[in-house]
Design an enzyme around this catalytic site. Structure first.
Site, PDB file in Angstrom:
ATOM      1  N   GLY A 129     118.755  71.555 -63.695  1.00 61.04           N
ATOM      2  CA  GLY A 129     117.922  70.486 -63.144  1.00 61.04           C
ATOM      3  C   GLY A 129     118.737  69.760 -62.096  1.00 61.04           C
ATOM      4  O   GLY A 129     119.920  69.450 -62.327  1.00 61.04           O
ATOM      5  N   PHE A 130     118.137  69.520 -60.925  1.00 53.59           N
ATOM      6  CA  PHE A 130     118.937  68.916 -59.853  1.00 53.59           C
ATOM      7  C   PHE A 130     118.173  67.772 -59.189  1.00 53.59           C
ATOM      8  O   PHE A 130     118.243  67.555 -57.991  1.00 53.59           O
ATOM      9  CB  PHE A 130     119.375  69.987 -58.848  1.00 53.59           C
ATOM     10  CG  PHE A 130     120.679  69.656 -58.184  1.00 53.59           C
ATOM     11  CD1 PHE A 130     121.853  69.581 -58.915  1.00 53.59           C
ATOM     12  CD2 PHE A 130     120.729  69.393 -56.817  1.00 53.59           C
ATOM     13  CE1 PHE A 130     123.052  69.247 -58.312  1.00 53.59           C
ATOM     14  CE2 PHE A 130     121.930  69.062 -56.201  1.00 53.59           C
ATOM     15  CZ  PHE A 130     123.086  68.986 -56.950  1.00 53.59           C
ATOM     16  N   GLY A 131     117.435  67.009 -60.021  1.00 48.79           N
ATOM     17  CA  GLY A 131     116.830  65.772 -59.551  1.00 48.79           C
ATOM     18  C   GLY A 131     117.879  64.662 -59.565  1.00 48.79           C
ATOM     19  O   GLY A 131     119.087  64.922 -59.508  1.00 48.79           O
ATOM     20  N   GLY A 132     117.422  63.412 -59.688  1.00 47.61           N
ATOM     21  CA  GLY A 132     118.343  62.278 -59.660  1.00 47.61           C
ATOM     22  C   GLY A 132     119.435  62.391 -60.716  1.00 47.61           C
ATOM     23  O   GLY A 132     120.616  62.155 -60.444  1.00 47.61           O
ATOM     24  N   LEU A 133     119.023  62.787 -61.921  1.00 48.70           N
ATOM     25  CA  LEU A 133     119.979  62.870 -63.024  1.00 48.70           C
ATOM     26  C   LEU A 133     120.983  64.006 -62.804  1.00 48.70           C
ATOM     27  O   LEU A 133     122.191  63.825 -62.998  1.00 48.70           O
ATOM     28  CB  LEU A 133     119.204  63.111 -64.322  1.00 48.70           C
ATOM     29  CG  LEU A 133     119.805  62.572 -65.601  1.00 48.70           C
ATOM     30  CD1 LEU A 133     120.075  61.086 -65.493  1.00 48.70           C
ATOM     31  CD2 LEU A 133     118.861  62.844 -66.767  1.00 48.70           C
ATOM     32  N   TYR A 136     119.907  70.439 -51.080  1.00 48.55           N
ATOM     33  CA  TYR A 136     118.713  70.211 -51.899  1.00 48.55           C
ATOM     34  C   TYR A 136     117.736  69.281 -51.176  1.00 48.55           C
ATOM     35  O   TYR A 136     116.534  69.539 -51.131  1.00 48.55           O
ATOM     36  CB  TYR A 136     119.122  69.622 -53.245  1.00 48.55           C
ATOM     37  CG  TYR A 136     117.975  69.401 -54.206  1.00 48.55           C
ATOM     38  CD1 TYR A 136     117.473  70.450 -54.967  1.00 48.55           C
ATOM     39  CD2 TYR A 136     117.399  68.141 -54.352  1.00 48.55           C
ATOM     40  CE1 TYR A 136     116.424  70.255 -55.853  1.00 48.55           C
ATOM     41  CE2 TYR A 136     116.344  67.936 -55.233  1.00 48.55           C
ATOM     42  CZ  TYR A 136     115.862  68.993 -55.983  1.00 48.55           C
ATOM     43  OH  TYR A 136     114.817  68.795 -56.860  1.00 48.55           O
ATOM     44  N   LYS A 159     114.116  62.072 -74.331  1.00 48.04           N
ATOM     45  CA  LYS A 159     113.682  60.731 -74.707  1.00 48.04           C
ATOM     46  C   LYS A 159     112.727  60.705 -75.898  1.00 48.04           C
ATOM     47  O   LYS A 159     112.826  59.848 -76.745  1.00 48.04           O
ATOM     48  CB  LYS A 159     113.016  60.057 -73.518  1.00 48.04           C
ATOM     49  CG  LYS A 159     114.026  59.653 -72.456  1.00 48.04           C
ATOM     50  CD  LYS A 159     113.370  58.804 -71.422  1.00 48.04           C
ATOM     51  CE  LYS A 159     114.328  58.485 -70.285  1.00 48.04           C
ATOM     52  NZ  LYS A 159     113.584  57.960 -69.140  1.00 48.04           N
ATOM     53  N   ALA A 165     110.658  62.095 -61.654  1.00 46.90           N
ATOM     54  CA  ALA A 165     110.284  62.589 -62.986  1.00 46.90           C
ATOM     55  C   ALA A 165     110.437  61.476 -64.023  1.00 46.90           C
ATOM     56  O   ALA A 165     109.570  61.271 -64.877  1.00 46.90           O
ATOM     57  CB  ALA A 165     111.145  63.791 -63.368  1.00 46.90           C
ATOM     58  N   THR A 166     111.542  60.743 -63.933  1.00 50.12           N
ATOM     59  CA  THR A 166     111.807  59.684 -64.904  1.00 50.12           C
ATOM     60  C   THR A 166     110.734  58.605 -64.857  1.00 50.12           C
ATOM     61  O   THR A 166     110.270  58.124 -65.899  1.00 50.12           O
ATOM     62  CB  THR A 166     113.196  59.064 -64.624  1.00 50.12           C
ATOM     63  OG1 THR A 166     114.160  60.112 -64.676  1.00 50.12           O
ATOM     64  CG2 THR A 166     113.552  58.001 -65.634  1.00 50.12           C
ATOM     65  N   GLU A 204     107.639  59.700 -66.481  1.00 51.47           N
ATOM     66  CA  GLU A 204     107.797  59.619 -67.943  1.00 51.47           C
ATOM     67  C   GLU A 204     107.590  58.190 -68.437  1.00 51.47           C
ATOM     68  O   GLU A 204     106.987  57.967 -69.485  1.00 51.47           O
ATOM     69  CB  GLU A 204     109.199  60.099 -68.346  1.00 51.47           C
ATOM     70  CG  GLU A 204     109.388  61.601 -68.177  1.00 51.47           C
ATOM     71  CD  GLU A 204     110.856  61.993 -68.144  1.00 51.47           C
ATOM     72  OE1 GLU A 204     111.683  61.280 -68.749  1.00 51.47           O
ATOM     73  OE2 GLU A 204     111.171  63.007 -67.490  1.00 51.47           O
ATOM     74  N   HIS A 258     104.233  56.196 -70.939  1.00 54.84           N
ATOM     75  CA  HIS A 258     104.318  55.340 -72.126  1.00 54.84           C
ATOM     76  C   HIS A 258     103.350  54.154 -72.057  1.00 54.84           C
ATOM     77  O   HIS A 258     103.163  53.458 -73.054  1.00 54.84           O
ATOM     78  CB  HIS A 258     105.738  54.779 -72.278  1.00 54.84           C
ATOM     79  CG  HIS A 258     106.744  55.789 -72.749  1.00 54.84           C
ATOM     80  ND1 HIS A 258     106.847  56.176 -74.057  1.00 54.84           N
ATOM     81  CD2 HIS A 258     107.694  56.485 -72.080  1.00 54.84           C
ATOM     82  CE1 HIS A 258     107.820  57.064 -74.186  1.00 54.84           C
ATOM     83  NE2 HIS A 258     108.344  57.275 -72.996  1.00 54.84           N
TER      84      HIS A 258
END
Lengths: 330, 330
Positions: free
Chosen positions: B13-17, B58, B123, B189-190, B193, B197
Site C-alpha cells: 500500500g503506498f497511500g499516505g500511510l 507515485y 481499525k 482512504a482514511t 473510513e 463511522h
C-alpha cells in the site's frame, strides 16, 4: 485457565509488599496463592493460603512459621519450599537491601534445580546489573526471570517503552512519582530504601538506622522525602530495550510518609523527535487513588502470568518489564 | 542487529500511510526498506529503496511500477513479491475498506508458502474477527501476524493493557482521539473510513463517494468529523487480552481535515477498581505535535521487530498489539 488449572503462586517476603500481594492474589481465579515465606519460616497450602490468618499471625508473633496447620519454622525457608513444594512462580517481595540480596536469592533458585518463573519489583540499577550476570545461568537452569516488574521500574517503564514507539529518537524519559502512605512503619524496608537515595546517605547507612532513628529523621522533614536523580533501574531497562541511553532517563519523586494522599500524580513523560522532525512529549499518569501496593503488586502478577506463558513455550533467561507485555490476571 | 544484518522490510500500500512508513524506515539501521507495492505495481531493491523517488513517481505517474530501474508493473504485485523476493516482514499499509480486504490479502500470504511476519494497522473490530478465523492457518503456514498495531488500536491499546495492571477489575477504557491533517486528499482512504463511522453512513456508502462528494461533505462540516462510539478493534483486542469485556471499551474522536493542529489531545483513560477498593483512572496522553503517521507507523514497525523475534523463536499465529511488547527500532 480456570480454577482447576490455576497457577500456583508463591510470595517471598512478608512485609508490606508481601502482604499486599497476598490480598491481591486471593480473589484471582487464574492464580492460587499457595506459598509464602519470611525470614523465620514459611507457609504452604496447595488449596490456597488465608491472608487474614497469615497477616495477623505475622503481626502478632513475628513469623508466618507460627501458622497452624500450614506454617513451618525454618531458617532456610526458600530452600525448603523449592525442594518440597510445587509452585509455578514466585513474586520476590523481598527487601531491596542489601543490594546483593535479590541476586543471592536467585543463585539459591538456580542451585536448587527448581524450574519456574521469578518476578521481582527491584528498584536499583545496580541490582539489575547483578542479575544480568546471572542471565546465562538462569537460562540453563530453566528459569524465566522477569526483573523490574513493580511500578517504577515496571508499570511506568513499560508505558515509556510503548510511548517511545512514536519517535525516531527518544531524548528524555522523566519519571516523577508521588507516594503517600499513612504511616512509615507499614513499609519499613521501602522507606529505608528511599532514605538511602538522599544526599548524605547510602544503602549501608540507611539499612543501619534503627526505627527510632528513622522516626527522628522523618520528624525533621515533616514526614516528606524529596528524591532527585535516583538510581532507578528504569534507566538500564530502557537502555537494554533499545529505547535510549540510560543517561537520558531520570527518576525523582516525593514521598509523604504521613498521609495516603499523594503529593503529586505519578507520571512518566517521554520526549522525543518524530520522523517528521517534531519534538513532543507523551505522558502517562497514574490515578491518585491507586496505592503503591496496587501499582507494584498488580503489574508484578501481570508479568508473572506473562512469564509463565514464556516458560511453557520453553523461553528461559532474564527479561525486563520493558521487553514483555504483562498479562491481565483474572 | 547491525546494518549488515538489517531486517528486510516491505510496505504494502503506498497511500499516505505507506509513504509515511517509507520515510520512517529509511533512516533506521535495524531495518532496510526493500519492497513496496501499490495496486498497479511494485518496487524491490535489496539494498534499500529511495523514498523520494518512489513518492514522486507515485504522485506523477500513479504507480511505483513506473520506477526505473526497480519498478515492475503487475496486477498481482503481492503474489510476485512473495514468490520472488526475500522479505522478512511486511507492514500492510492497505486501505481498511472493503472490510474483508486485509483478510483476503492474508489468505494470499498463507497460500503462497511465504514464511515471515505481517503487521497491520487495522481499525475495525469486524476486520480483526475475520483475521481470528485465520489464526490456525497462519500458525500452520509459519506466519507471525500482529494485528491492530497502529495508534488506535495499537499504541493506545497497549498503553491501556499496561494501565490495567493496577486494577483488580477494569470498569472502562475510554479512547478519545484528536487528528489534524492539513488536507484530506493526503489520506483519502482514511477519511472515507472515518466518514463510514458517522450516522447515516456505512462502509459501502463511504467507499462509493467520489472525491468531489467527500469534499462537498467536508465543506458542510467545516472540515470537522466528530465520531462517537466507533467500531474500533481496541474493544476485541482488550477482551482477548483478558483486560475487560469489549462493551467496556469506547472509542471516539474529532478529526480536523483542514489543519494539522489537533482538535483535542489523543488519550486513553483506564478506569478500574484496585484490590483495596479504590476507583481510579490512569491516563495516557499523546503529545499534540505527534502526527497520525508517527503514531501509526512507529508502533507498526516496533511490533514488526517484536514479531520477527517471535518468528525466529518459532512462534507463529495471530497476536494483537495488546499481547506483545513492541520493540524500539533503531
Amino acid at each position: 485457565m480456570n480454577i482447576n488449572s490455576a497457577l500456583k503462586v508463591g510470595v517471598l517476603g512478608f512485609g508490606g509488599l508481601g502482604q499486599a500481594a497476598a490480598r491481591i492474589l486471593t480473589p484471582k481465579q487464574e492464580m492460587t496463592w499457595v506459598a509464602a515465606a519470611d525470614l523465620k519460616g514459611y507457609s504452604y497450602c496447595e488449596r490456597g493460603l488465608d491472608p487474614d490468618k497469615l497477616i495477623s499471625t505475622y503481626h502478632e508473633k513475628g513469623s508466618i512459621g507460627y501458622c497452624d496447620p500450614y506454617g513451618t519454622f525454618s531458617n532456610k525457608s526458600i530452600q525448603d519450599l523449592l525442594e518440597t513444594k510445587a509452585v509455578d512462580g514466585y513474586f520476590l517481595a523481598l527487601p531491596n537491601l542489601p543490594n546483593t540480596f535479590m541476586a543471592d536469592v536467585t543463585k539459591q533458585f538456580v542451585a536448587s534445580g527448581w524450574r519456574g518463573v521469578l518476578v521481582d519489583a527491584l528498584k536499583r540499577t545496580s541490582a539489575v546489573e547483578q542479575l544480568l550476570n546471572l542471565k546465562d545461568e538462569l537460562a540453563q537452569a530453566g528459569i524465566t526471570y522477569l526483573t523490574g516488574c513493580g511500578a517504577t521500574p515496571g508499570l511506568l517503564t513499560a508505558a515509556a517503552t510503548i510511548a517511545a514507539q512514536s519517535y525516531a529518537e527518544v531524548h528524555h524519559v522523566r519519571i516523577s512519582f508521588g507516594v503517600g502512605i499513612a504511616n512509615w512503619e507499614a513499609y519499613r524496608a521501602t522507606i529505608r530504601e528511599d532514605i538511602a537515595h538522599l544526599p548524605g546517605f547510602d544503602v549501608e547507612k540507611a539499612k543501619g538506622m534503627s526505627d527510632a532513628e528513622v522516626k527522628t529523621f522523618l520528624d525533621k522533614t515533616n514526614g516528606i522525602l524529596t528524591l532527585e536523580n535516583m538510581e532507578h533501574a528504569d534507566d538500564i531497562m530502557l537502555e537494554l530495550a533499545g529505547v535510549c541511553a540510560r543517561d537520558r532517563v531520570t527518576v525523582g519523586g516525593v514521598v509523604n510518609t504521613r498521609s495516603p494522599k499523594k503529593p503529586l500524580s505519578t507520571n512518566v513523560q517521554v520526549t522525543g523527535r518524530t520522523f517528521d522532525g517534531k519534538i513532543s512529549t507523551h505522558t502517562f499518569t497514574l490515578g491518585d487513588e491507586t496505592s503503591m501496593a496496587a501499582n507494584v503488586c498488580g503489574p508484578a502478577f501481570g508479568y508473572l502470568k506473562a512469564g509463565i506463558e514464556l516458560h511453557r513455550r520453553g523461553i528461559y533467561g532474564l527479561f525486563t518489564a520493558a521487553e514483555i507485555m504483562p498479562k491481565f490476571v483474572k
